[in-house]
Scaffold this active site. Structure first.
Site, short mmCIF file in Angstrom:
data_model
loop_
_atom_site.label_atom_id
_atom_site.label_comp_id
_atom_site.label_asym_id
_atom_site.label_seq_id
_atom_site.Cartn_x
_atom_site.Cartn_y
_atom_site.Cartn_z
N THR A 1 -69.66 42.66 -27.58
CA THR A 1 -69.90 41.32 -27.00
C THR A 1 -71.11 40.41 -27.69
O THR A 1 -72.36 41.18 -27.17
CB THR A 1 -69.98 41.07 -25.57
OG1 THR A 1 -68.63 41.58 -25.21
CG2 THR A 1 -70.23 39.72 -25.03
N LYS B 1 -64.62 34.11 -24.65
CA LYS B 1 -64.86 34.98 -23.51
C LYS B 1 -65.86 33.82 -22.68
O LYS B 1 -65.73 34.05 -21.44
CB LYS B 1 -66.12 35.96 -23.93
CG LYS B 1 -65.24 37.18 -24.31
CD LYS B 1 -66.17 38.56 -23.97
CE LYS B 1 -66.08 39.01 -22.79
NZ LYS B 1 -66.79 40.44 -22.77
N LYS C 1 -75.69 33.23 -16.34
CA LYS C 1 -75.92 32.92 -17.76
C LYS C 1 -74.83 32.24 -18.59
O LYS C 1 -74.93 31.35 -19.30
CB LYS C 1 -76.44 34.26 -18.21
CG LYS C 1 -76.75 33.88 -19.86
CD LYS C 1 -77.17 35.28 -20.68
CE LYS C 1 -75.94 36.01 -20.88
NZ LYS C 1 -76.04 37.41 -21.56
#
Lengths: 280, 280, 280, 280
Positions: free
Chosen positions: C85, C160, C228
């Site tokens: 990721t 994502k 975040k």
């Protein structure tokens, strides 16, 4: 507040007839030259224009339409000016009763408290019968520094709601600015001083800011009442399909302040909701 | 803005040395008695305190640290006061370069535009070396009506951010108040007039309100710049784990105004986002 | 997670070459039949398609472009699939380096953790060179239950972000529903059970709900990481002039949870921010 | 919905007595073996437990307490189960009237529409007299796949409100995710497919998503009713001093959708408010 308002009328030379639930409240006015009436109806019978300053909507309804109330003394050619802060539904009910006698009705909630009342510096947000607004121009001018005629009955209450909703959001934003400044290492008093010199200076920031910076919130306008006005403004906006994202976020912040137990403090205590429960 | 500021210094009897990228900009100052230098470094060599007013951070870096820049002419005993609006990172970089020569540094972004500059009515939000703040008190007093010393380098920019974030949210709330008033059948000009007499009166509402009520937004501070300041304030708050619900909602409203194409209009055009796309 | 993924490939009959910074991590794979290479470059030289699963963007850059890195072993006809990721900027940098050798690049972040990796039930969100997506179909099918080709490099990371932003807001709304239910005298477990049978049932509510009702937040996805992702989604939306009012309010709520000290707890601890500091 | 529910009871072997304002609605039930009564009171007299499925609160009041209503046929030992969706105040009024006869009362609003009614797959959110909940277990089991006893009268309506408030916010967040994806160049259908495989998968996203991606919002649950439930949930939370920031932001977004004219469309049309009025 009714006493200083009536005193100003007497000083300006108006012939004044007064009544109060507590007769002793009338003493200083009697001493100043006022006639004391036996009932609201009695005031209305002796006066061209009757002014009422009452504590809440039930009192406004009682004094206007109860036994011995204003309506019993009203008739065509007379006028009733209610300077209490009441909701649009109450204003509409009283207006209908008064107008049913042939008299005119003016809703006239004031902006300003005891000090401005004494100085003849109130602001009247009137609505209802414009002819009565014109007829009452002299007395309103004596008691206030400005008056507005805003339209149909209910418009005075609505104007107060708009102003208070903006006020609540402004205070919320100011509290956030103070908190952000604090987290950045700035002095909150510096923020207050800088704001006071610029485009967003306002009497409210100047008056409340220094106490807020010290974590003091002496109650002038209770937080729960400020939040009620935000809620009512949002309800009016919802009915009109008008989004109010900033005011909605401010309202939630005041609800959080109530959750923290600050409902009875001054509305500037919304700062405590912004501060929250900081990590130790 | 540099020209009127320098003129005020000359009028006050200061010996002034000037430089500008476009030499003709110096003509009126030369006519008024200023010495024209060949480079920023040349100004610094001839001066005790050097003031800079530059358009943006890259210009601030170039003039301070580029070839022939301020730093080349700086040394212990001298001071550099940058009155440009720059971000904390740029201020820190310039401060480090200046201090490397033994000289002092003061970040001093101003609140106020051309008019206040001409009238010597600017507000200086200074931070950095307090000794230089003290030494520059005379000239700052000539050019401004107030100055603040706020702490470490970056504090000046941070103070501007705090004030502008509050300003953005206030304007958002005001726009919502105007829209709600309109949906309730009130006149927006009446709202503006009532607000002007009460606790939330502010120069901004008085200045922008009447044009907003007419749907006019002549650009003084572009909406996209106002939204950038809200975004930066939210980023600072995020880094400090400080929630800012009202300012976040206001920021989203300005993003929506940009979505509608109002980014280059005045920030008061946030009213258009509140109005939205109303049902026909 | 790389070990179970590689084991599934070996079991499916693929010839697998492996490398890990810690050589002992390769032991179970060696035992299962894998060849152990001396460096990432060595893996790339011996393989048609190289898969990488790395802990963070700096590791992804180091393994791809550092000394002995993937790029040294890449050439036309080969392909590199990074299932880590990573952010779009890192993906773009690695893609450029890989493509510079004539090889193909595929960003392929996974949805799913250790359990799905063992069961071959991961979801691959791929983007980059579609020819490599097609060529890698066999291995991806062995390791996952689904894969998507989403477009240009960066699209995998963006997908994502979108999913996690919706997830964060959903969890915020669910926490608010649980709190409101509690204040109304309803049992939170009843809410969880009713939700589980209806249109808004989701694996997340079923998995997290019962612990939340007990005030437990065992960390699976840390709250500060969830926040975040909300922040990054808002930044992307801001850049595209796309308002996101619900996600912005959720983000503020997670910042408040961090303010209360829950940043390292599971993101379901946002419930604590909703509960706040209730009046005693 | 009453017809398939009653048919399921008949099929299960219960002796069923029916009544409907429109007598022809009873025909299929009569054909299936039901006895047709002359009035609601007549149903109550002939039955141990009387179920009612009515269109709105006024109908619920009329059928229960009007002339020839349920209450006239109620007495100790009998029970009344109202499966209509009604507000807590209406439920309380009907409960008081029923209990006044010595009978028991159960509020039992259903989750699910025509399809689940036919399949005996409804969910009953009951509250009131637990003894009646126990006594009605058999019939509820025939008509539904699950039932909950939630507490005092009003709890059923409150549970629906909580679930619908979470649903409204979830849909708002999902619409924002779809819009953000679109602005990032991702395909909305890819978002829907990825979501469907992960932790936030829900029947609602699967059902509504594909139509939303095409800009279609065939009305199943009108947006204005979804917004009403958000408003009512916020009002309940306000009364309990419970902040609900995410739900408040979602509510404002639905008000904006109404502003744009989508009040009668499906609530998934909140996506249009997120899209807004984009710059040309």
């Amino acid at each position: 507040m009714g006493v200083p308002m009536a005193l100003n009328l007497i000083k300006a030379g108006y012939k004044v007839v007064v009544w109060n639930r507590s007769a002793d409240k009338c003493e200083p006015l009697k001493a100043a030259g006022a006639t004391v009436a036996a009932s609201p109806a009695d005031v209305a019978r002796q006066s061209d224009i009757t002014f009422a300053m009452l504590s809440d909507p039930p009192a406004a309804v009682q004094v206007a339409t109860g036994p011995g109330g204003i309506v019993e003394g009203m008739s065509a050619g007379k006028g009733y000016v209610d300077v209490s802060t009441i909701d649009p539904a109450t204003a509409a009910a009283v207006a209908a009763a008064v107008r049913g006698t042939g008299a005119l009705y003016l809703e006239a909630p004031v902006s300003g408290s005891k000090g401005p009342a004494e100085q003849g510096a109130l602001i009247f947000l009137t609505a209802g019968d414009q002819a009565l607004y014109d007829a009452a121009a002299g007395p309103l001018d004596v008691m206030g520094k400005a008056s507005f005629f805003l339209g149909e009955v209910g418009a005075g209450a609505n104007m107060k709601l708009v102003v208070n909703a903006v006020m609540g959001a402004m205070m919320g934003a100011f509290a956030e600015g103070l908190s952000l400044a604090d987290r950045m290492g700035l002095q909150q008093q510096d923020v207050i001083d800088v704001v006071a010199l610029g485009a967003i200076a306002s009497p409210m920031f100047a008056l409340k800011g220094p106490a807020m910076a010290k974590g003091n919130y002496p109650t002038a306008f209770p937080l729960k009442h400020q939040q009620k006005d935000l809620r009512l403004a949002l309800a009016e906006a919802d009915a009109a399909a008008q989004p109010l994202a900033v005011i909605a976020a401010a309202n939630d912040l005041y609800v959080r302040a109530r959750q923290q137990g600050h409902g009875d403090a001054d509305f500037s205590a919304v700062l405590e909701a912004v501060k929250g429960q900081q990590q130790q």
